[in-house]
Design a protein around this motif. Structure first.
Motif, short mmCIF file in Angstrom:
data_model
loop_
_atom_site.label_atom_id
_atom_site.label_comp_id
_atom_site.label_asym_id
_atom_site.label_seq_id
_atom_site.Cartn_x
_atom_site.Cartn_y
_atom_site.Cartn_z
N ASP A 168 0.93 -1.03 -0.01
CA ASP A 168 0.27 -0.01 0.05
C ASP A 168 0.77 1.22 -0.10
N CYS A 169 2.18 1.34 -0.08
CA CYS A 169 3.19 2.51 -0.11
C CYS A 169 2.90 3.07 -1.43
N VAL A 170 2.91 4.44 -1.45
CA VAL A 170 2.92 5.29 -2.58
C VAL A 170 4.07 5.81 -2.78
N PHE A 171 4.65 5.59 -3.92
CA PHE A 171 6.11 6.29 -4.42
C PHE A 171 5.90 7.20 -5.45
N GLU A 172 6.42 8.51 -5.34
CA GLU A 172 6.17 9.59 -6.37
C GLU A 172 7.48 10.13 -6.69
N ARG A 173 7.84 10.10 -7.81
CA ARG A 173 8.83 10.67 -8.38
C ARG A 173 10.16 10.35 -7.46
N CYS A 174 10.33 8.97 -6.99
CA CYS A 174 11.27 8.63 -6.44
C CYS A 174 12.26 7.75 -7.40
N THR A 175 13.57 7.39 -7.00
CA THR A 175 14.55 6.69 -7.93
C THR A 175 14.93 5.37 -7.09
N PHE A 176 14.94 4.30 -7.89
CA PHE A 176 15.24 2.71 -7.49
C PHE A 176 16.28 2.30 -8.37
N ASN A 177 17.20 3.05 -8.80
CA ASN A 177 18.31 2.54 -9.71
C ASN A 177 19.27 1.51 -9.21
N GLU A 178 18.96 0.49 -9.75
CA GLU A 178 19.76 -0.85 -9.33
C GLU A 178 19.64 -1.33 -7.67
N THR A 179 18.32 -0.96 -7.33
CA THR A 179 17.82 -1.13 -5.95
C THR A 179 17.37 -2.74 -5.90
N ILE A 180 17.76 -3.23 -4.92
CA ILE A 180 17.35 -4.78 -4.63
C ILE A 180 15.90 -4.91 -3.98
N LEU A 181 14.97 -5.39 -4.82
CA LEU A 181 13.47 -5.29 -4.02
C LEU A 181 13.28 -7.06 -3.93
N TYR A 182 14.37 -7.78 -3.70
CA TYR A 182 13.82 -9.12 -3.65
C TYR A 182 12.93 -9.53 -2.65
N ALA A 183 11.66 -10.29 -3.07
CA ALA A 183 10.74 -10.76 -2.18
C ALA A 183 9.99 -9.90 -1.29
N CYS A 184 10.12 -8.64 -1.73
CA CYS A 184 9.17 -7.43 -1.19
C CYS A 184 7.86 -7.81 -1.16
N LYS A 185 7.24 -7.22 -0.14
CA LYS A 185 5.64 -7.25 -0.22
C LYS A 185 5.17 -5.98 -0.80
N LEU A 186 4.88 -5.79 -2.03
CA LEU A 186 4.55 -4.67 -2.86
C LEU A 186 3.09 -4.59 -3.12
N ALA A 187 2.15 -5.58 -2.59
CA ALA A 187 0.87 -5.36 -3.21
C ALA A 187 0.08 -4.21 -3.16
N ARG A 188 -0.64 -3.63 -4.03
CA ARG A 188 -1.31 -2.61 -3.97
C ARG A 188 -0.51 -1.21 -3.94
N SER A 189 0.81 -1.41 -4.05
CA SER A 189 1.66 -0.38 -4.15
C SER A 189 1.61 0.67 -5.29
N SER A 190 1.78 2.02 -5.40
CA SER A 190 1.54 2.90 -6.54
C SER A 190 2.71 3.52 -6.53
N TRP A 191 3.17 3.58 -7.87
CA TRP A 191 4.72 4.15 -8.30
C TRP A 191 4.33 5.03 -9.50
N GLN A 192 4.54 6.52 -9.19
CA GLN A 192 4.22 7.51 -10.15
C GLN A 192 5.61 8.16 -10.69
N ARG A 193 5.77 8.11 -11.83
CA ARG A 193 6.94 8.96 -12.39
C ARG A 193 8.15 8.51 -11.59
N CYS A 194 8.60 7.31 -11.31
CA CYS A 194 9.63 6.56 -10.79
C CYS A 194 10.61 6.31 -11.57
N ARG A 195 11.88 6.26 -11.18
CA ARG A 195 13.00 5.82 -12.16
C ARG A 195 13.53 4.40 -11.45
N GLY A 196 13.75 3.27 -12.00
CA GLY A 196 14.15 2.26 -11.40
C GLY A 196 14.89 1.28 -12.41
#
Length: 217
Positions: A36-64
């Motif tokens: 349920d997290c909201v990420f707005e204009r965030c950067t995740f370049n080369e980020t490791i999100l292995y096995a994260c719980k990201l259900a219903r998350s919202s990603w707006q204009r992010c870079r990953g």
């Protein structure tokens, strides 16, 4: 604002679920609960999100770019206007996830569960989408150029403003697919059985025959 794993955990513990213009570049966020997290204009370049719980998350204009979502739970997640080139989604859960106006060039969707996942107005150039099912879907403005679509199911799908130029369609199912709105240039026509039952335009038919060295009088 630059944030590492510890600072993110601290924010989550305080009940924060909305992050704006934060940088998580190269952080290891494996197995965190980010539902349920909201990420707005965030950067995740080369980020490791292995096995994260990201259900219903919202990603707006992010870079990953090259972000790793392997085995993450992204059920009902929404991505809009994101740059996710060369991202990795191996064995992630993408059921009912949506991608709108995203850049996914070179992305790898190996062995994902994707029932109900949708893509619209997005770049999937060179992406690995082997085994995806688009059966009976209407696909709008998707660029599959050079993508590996081996084993994909496009039966009765309608492609509008899409590109399949030089895509790999080995063992793909295309019966009843409407490709009149797609760029099909450069496809490997060695096995015409793959295209049995496909709907194409007169201009596309003439171009295909021309590639085979035949002239349409």
């Amino acid at each position: 604002m630059e944030m590492d794993r510890d600072s993110l955990v601290e924010q989550l513990s305080a009940g924060v679920r909305h992050f704006v213009q934060c940088s998580f570049d190269e952080a290891d966020l494996s197995r965190l609960d980010l539902q349920d997290c909201v990420f707005e204009r965030c950067t995740f370049n080369e980020t490791i999100l292995y096995a994260c719980k990201l259900a219903r998350s919202s990603w707006q204009r992010c870079r990953g770019m090259s972000a790793d979502f392997e085995s993450a739970d992204l059920v009902d997640a929404q991505f809009q206007g994101c740059d996710l080139n060369n991202s990795k989604w191996r064995r992630s859960k993408l059921a009912s996830a949506s991608f709108l106006s995203c850049k996914l060039t070179g992305a790898s969707f190996e062995e994902v569960s994707h029932l109900g996942a949708s893509f619209e107005e997005s770049l999937l150039v060179g992406a690995d989408m082997r085994g995806f099912s688009f059966r009976k879907a209407t696909l709008n403005q998707l660029d599959f150029s050079d993508a590996d679509l081996s084993g994909c199911d496009f039966r009765e799908a309608v492609l509008e403003g899409c590109s399949l130029r030089e895509a790999v369609l080995k063992l793909a199912r295309l019966e009843g697919a409407d490709l009149r709105g797609a760029d099909i240039g450069g496809l490997d026509l060695a096995d015409l059985r793959t295209f049995k039952g496909v709907v194409i335009s007169h201009a596309q038919a003439a171009a295909i025959l021309g590639e085979m060295g035949l002239l349409v009088a």
